[in-house]
Write an enzyme that holds these catalytic residues in place. Structure first.
Site, mmCIF file in Angstrom:
data_model
loop_
_atom_site.group_PDB
_atom_site.id
_atom_site.type_symbol
_atom_site.label_atom_id
_atom_site.label_comp_id
_atom_site.label_asym_id
_atom_site.label_seq_id
_atom_site.Cartn_x
_atom_site.Cartn_y
_atom_site.Cartn_z
ATOM 1 N N SER A 195 0.806 -1.225 0.000
ATOM 2 C CA SER A 195 0.000 0.000 0.000
ATOM 3 C C SER A 195 0.837 1.272 0.000
ATOM 4 O O SER A 195 0.834 2.062 0.958
ATOM 5 C CB SER A 195 -0.964 -0.044 1.176
ATOM 6 O OG SER A 195 -1.733 -1.210 1.066
ATOM 7 N N ARG A 255 7.426 6.345 -4.367
ATOM 8 C CA ARG A 255 8.070 6.880 -3.156
ATOM 9 C C ARG A 255 7.435 6.216 -1.950
ATOM 10 O O ARG A 255 6.288 5.786 -2.001
ATOM 11 C CB ARG A 255 7.924 8.399 -3.063
ATOM 12 C CG ARG A 255 6.600 8.929 -2.599
ATOM 13 C CD ARG A 255 6.466 10.391 -2.861
ATOM 14 N NE ARG A 255 6.370 10.641 -4.287
ATOM 15 C CZ ARG A 255 5.252 10.481 -4.993
ATOM 16 N NH1 ARG A 255 4.134 10.077 -4.409
ATOM 17 N NH2 ARG A 255 5.218 10.714 -6.294
ATOM 18 N N ASP A 287 -4.157 -1.295 -1.074
ATOM 19 C CA ASP A 287 -5.243 -1.588 -0.116
ATOM 20 C C ASP A 287 -6.577 -0.980 -0.543
ATOM 21 O O ASP A 287 -7.643 -1.564 -0.323
ATOM 22 C CB ASP A 287 -4.867 -1.181 1.325
ATOM 23 C CG ASP A 287 -4.338 0.247 1.456
ATOM 24 O OD1 ASP A 287 -4.297 0.970 0.453
ATOM 25 O OD2 ASP A 287 -3.965 0.634 2.581
HETATM 26 C C1 BGC Z 1 -0.283 5.138 0.462
HETATM 27 C C2 BGC Z 1 -1.411 4.489 -0.277
HETATM 28 C C3 BGC Z 1 -2.322 3.764 0.689
HETATM 29 C C4 BGC Z 1 -2.731 4.656 1.829
HETATM 30 C C5 BGC Z 1 -3.573 3.926 2.869
HETATM 31 C C6 BGC Z 1 -0.808 5.986 1.602
HETATM 32 O O1 BGC Z 1 0.249 6.499 2.341
HETATM 33 O O2 BGC Z 1 0.498 5.922 -0.399
HETATM 34 O O3 BGC Z 1 -0.929 3.582 -1.236
HETATM 35 O O4 BGC Z 1 -3.463 3.323 -0.007
HETATM 36 O O5 BGC Z 1 -1.590 5.180 2.464
HETATM 37 O O6 BGC Z 1 -2.907 2.834 3.375
#
Ligand code: BGC
Length: 475
Positions: free
Chosen positions: A157, A172, A210
């Site tokens: 995620s 990143r 996610d």
């Molecule tokens: C991430 C996402 C993720 C979200 C919730 C963010 O910091 O970049 O990819 O879906 O957090 O987990």
């Protein structure tokens, strides 16, 4: 306050009850954290144009990552899939068997604690740890020496560029992860190399965000779902876009009406700082983070930062106004000593005596607040929590506006959404203001606790991908 704004819930009452010398400072913070209806609308308008920009060839702040999850599940998905979710505190591994009929599945899972040091260690340490946990899980499922590789969907995620469903180049790190040697690289060969080295027979067949997992798992149960969202340590959302509306994949010549899930990664909204009502506290949080200048919206909204916001506000009130006078506040000065569950507990205590809040401060911070200090603390939490919920609503409203969605269900997962009791109603109120619903209209867009995105959602995505590849993904 401009017309149409909701009344400030506790504000006037609190200001009347606290010693007068606190009033100007409390009012200043109240002004900083209050987001009016007009401002919400302005943010949402800019958000819509930034979502569009992210789909264009040139791109923008919001990555709008194409996930290659093409359409919703039909309910006819079958098979056994393993899933792995690398969260902030735990690794969760599941064996999911999709059985007959929509919404039907069996699941076996295990959780492994992720040590805090892994978040800023080396890539080898991270992948080695994950490979060990997966090996252990296969051992328990009597598959450790399976001659065939076991198919796994990996919920990772963080923002990734996906040349295909089974590749993910990390754009990143977010959520204060800071591991060298992964940004700019495909995480699949990195994890597969560690699995190979430890002879763990697993093949990664899908990389899943996610939010996409949440979108797919929720829609499997509830066909009215059109958006999947996470409100937890981080904040983000995914939805289905038609390929014809995504200029940056025009060269793939896909049928324009084919839906594909977009992981918006909208935590990066307004990194240019054009419209968000940033406070000096937000600036401090950003400067102290491993990636300053990134994830501007997420840092104002998500769980990882709510405790920090409260901590910084209280320290300022201590330093300028003598809040917690005569007490040792050294523990409060430690970063991340306060988390979002601290705020949720404070808001739960609506009693006159505020005994739970007193006990929380005493136990966790070694501070014994006076009665007027308890009132100030509770009000500060209310301001921070309300701002987060109202800003969170802008992202959801922006997707609805962009897609001309007039009514739908939004599947939301994440500890903050599920455990912070006032969050849902505050976000719903903000959606009503932004989308101008008439007072007698029942909420057309509603937030629902989501189904298990990183378990059944990831397994469904794996099944959909295998079906699309005519089985070649498994060979
Ligand atoms: C991430 C996402 C993720 C979200 C919730 C963010 O910091 O970049 O990819 O879906 O957090 O987990």
């Amino acid at each position: 306050m401009s017309a149409g704004n909701p009344p400030k819930p506790l504000g006037c009452q609190v200001l009347a009850e606290i010693p007068p010398d606190y009033v100007p400072a409390v009012q200043r913070i109240e002004d900083m954290f209050t987001v009016t209806t007009d401002k919400l609308k302005q943010i949402t308008e800019h958000f819509v144009s930034e979502l569009e920009k992210g789909l264009s060839l040139e791109g923008g702040n919001i990555p709008m990552n194409v996930t290659w999850v093409m359409g919703f599940p039909t309910g006819n998905e079958h098979g056994k899939y393993f899933t792995l979710d690398m969260g902030g505190t735990n690794l969760r591994v599941c064996e999911v068997v999709l059985t007959d009929g929509r919404g039907k599945y069996e699941i076996v899972q295990a959780k492994y604690k992720m040590r805090e040091e892994l978040k800023s260690g080396t890539a080898d340490q991270l992948w080695g740890f994950i490979a060990d946990c997966l090996g252990e899980f296969l051992e328990e499922r009597h598959l450790r020496h399976s001659p065939e590789k076991v198919p796994l969907a990996f919920t990772f995620s963080y923002p990734v560029t996906q040349p295909s469903i089974r590749n993910g180049i990390l754009q990143r790190w977010t959520k204060d992860f800071n591991i060298d040697g992964v940004e700019g690289h495909d995480v699949v060969p990195q994890l597969e190399a560690a699995l190979e080295q430890k002879n763990v027979p697993i093949k990664i067949i899908a990389i899943v965000n996610d939010t996409t997992g949440t979108l797919i798992a929720s829609s499997y149960e509830d066909p009215l779902i059109q958006i999947g969202s996470i409100f937890s340590t981080g904040c983000n959302a995914a939805y289905m876009e038609n390929c014809g509306s995504i200029p940056k994949i025009k060269d793939k010549n896909l049928p324009p009406d084919t839906p594909v899930a977009i992981n918006t990664e909208y935590g990066a909204f307004d990194n240019e700082r054009k419209v968000l009502p940033l406070t000096p506290f937000d600036g401090e949080i950003d400067r102290a983070s491993p990636r300053p200048g990134q994830q501007t919206y997420e840092k104002m909204v998500a769980g990882l930062y709510l405790g920090e916001l409260l901590r910084l506000v209280l320290i300022q009130l201590h330093d300028t106004n003598g809040l917690f006078k005569g007490q040792d506040i050294s523990r409060l000065r430690q970063t991340h000593v306060v988390d979002s569950s601290f705020l949720a507990t404070i808001e739960e205590d609506v009693s006159e005596a505020m005994g739970d809040i007193f006990n929380l401060f005493d136990r966790q911070l070694g501070i014994k607040p006076a009665p007027h200090e308890l009132k100030i603390v509770r009000y500060m939490v209310e301001l921070i929590g309300t701002r987060a919920a109202r800003l969170y609503a802008c992202g959801i409203a922006a997707i609805c506006k962009k897609k001309n969605i007039e009514s739908c269900h939004v599947g939301v997962d994440g500890s903050v959404f599920n455990k912070y009791s006032h969050f849902r109603e505050r976000a719903a109120q903000a959606l009503r203001e932004i989308l101008d619903w008439p007072p007698d209209l029942k909420d057309p867009v509603t937030l629902h606790s989501a189904e298990d995105g990183s378990g059944v959602g990831a397994a469904l995505i794996a099944a959909l991908a295998v079906e699309r590849s005519d089985g070649s993904l498994l060979s």
